[in-house]
Write a protein that holds these residues in place. Structure first.
Motif, PDB file in Angstrom:
ATOM      1  N   ASP A 177       1.103   7.030   8.059  1.00  0.00           N
ATOM      2  CA  ASP A 177       0.420   7.507   6.848  1.00  0.00           C
ATOM      3  C   ASP A 177       1.271   7.394   5.583  1.00  0.00           C
ATOM      4  O   ASP A 177       0.941   8.016   4.573  1.00  0.00           O
ATOM      5  CB  ASP A 177      -0.056   8.951   7.005  1.00  0.00           C
ATOM      6  N   MET A 178       2.338   6.622   5.591  1.00  0.00           N
ATOM      7  CA  MET A 178       3.182   6.492   4.410  1.00  0.00           C
ATOM      8  C   MET A 178       2.609   5.513   3.387  1.00  0.00           C
ATOM      9  O   MET A 178       2.718   5.742   2.189  1.00  0.00           O
ATOM     10  CB  MET A 178       4.594   6.029   4.805  1.00  0.00           C
ATOM     11  N   CYS A 179       2.002   4.442   3.821  1.00  0.00           N
ATOM     12  CA  CYS A 179       1.582   3.377   2.910  1.00  0.00           C
ATOM     13  C   CYS A 179       0.292   3.692   2.141  1.00  0.00           C
ATOM     14  O   CYS A 179       0.194   3.402   0.947  1.00  0.00           O
ATOM     15  CB  CYS A 179       1.429   2.065   3.661  1.00  0.00           C
ATOM     16  N   GLU A 180      -0.666   4.257   2.817  1.00  0.00           N
ATOM     17  CA  GLU A 180      -2.001   4.443   2.215  1.00  0.00           C
ATOM     18  C   GLU A 180      -1.965   5.198   0.889  1.00  0.00           C
ATOM     19  O   GLU A 180      -2.540   4.720  -0.095  1.00  0.00           O
ATOM     20  CB  GLU A 180      -2.932   5.115   3.233  1.00  0.00           C
ATOM     21  N   PRO A 181      -1.297   6.338   0.771  1.00  0.00           N
ATOM     22  CA  PRO A 181      -1.316   7.042  -0.513  1.00  0.00           C
ATOM     23  C   PRO A 181      -0.487   6.360  -1.597  1.00  0.00           C
ATOM     24  O   PRO A 181      -0.657   6.663  -2.784  1.00  0.00           O
ATOM     25  CB  PRO A 181      -0.743   8.423  -0.181  1.00  0.00           C
ATOM     26  N   GLU A 182       0.373   5.420  -1.223  1.00  0.00           N
ATOM     27  CA  GLU A 182       1.223   4.731  -2.196  1.00  0.00           C
ATOM     28  C   GLU A 182       0.534   3.552  -2.873  1.00  0.00           C
ATOM     29  O   GLU A 182       0.994   3.076  -3.899  1.00  0.00           O
ATOM     30  CB  GLU A 182       2.512   4.244  -1.530  1.00  0.00           C
ATOM     31  N   CYS A 183      -0.564   3.083  -2.325  1.00  0.00           N
ATOM     32  CA  CYS A 183      -1.223   1.885  -2.854  1.00  0.00           C
ATOM     33  C   CYS A 183      -1.966   2.202  -4.156  1.00  0.00           C
ATOM     34  O   CYS A 183      -2.931   2.966  -4.154  1.00  0.00           O
ATOM     35  CB  CYS A 183      -2.190   1.316  -1.829  1.00  0.00           C
ATOM     36  N   PRO A 184      -1.557   1.587  -5.277  1.00  0.00           N
ATOM     37  CA  PRO A 184      -2.210   1.864  -6.551  1.00  0.00           C
ATOM     38  C   PRO A 184      -3.610   1.263  -6.664  1.00  0.00           C
ATOM     39  O   PRO A 184      -4.372   1.638  -7.553  1.00  0.00           O
ATOM     40  CB  PRO A 184      -1.261   1.256  -7.580  1.00  0.00           C
TER      41      PRO A 184
END
Length: 86
Positions: free
Chosen positions: A13-20
């Motif tokens: 779950d690290m990548c999903e919230p980081e994607c602008p």
């Protein structure tokens, strides 16, 4: 080119919230990147944030099926974020 999350993904779950661009979502088994929304963070950051925060090396790679030049990524960024101003 768009990015691709490989089967090495551990669903941390690290990548999903980081994607602008909101291009990352949970797929059937692992996270997936929508190539129509992925700009490799062009227009936002100097490097793809998903790759930067992923704890497993070589899990997120350049997608050979979706090759795009830097200019094409910029065009996509403009269409995604500024189409109302065109």
């Amino acid at each position: 080119m768009a990015l691709l999350i490989t089967k090495r993904c551990i669903n941390c779950d690290m990548c999903e919230p980081e994607c602008p661009n909101q291009a990352i979502a949970m797929g059937a088994e692992i996270y997936e990147i929508n190539p129509d929304l992925c700009t490799e963070c062009v227009g936002h950051y100097d490097e793809p944030t998903c790759m930067k925060v992923c704890p497993i090396d070589n899990t997120i790679i350049h997608d050979p099926a979706h090759k795009e030049s830097n200019e094409q990524l910029w065009d996509k960024f403009v269409l995604l974020h500024h189409s109302d101003k065109l």
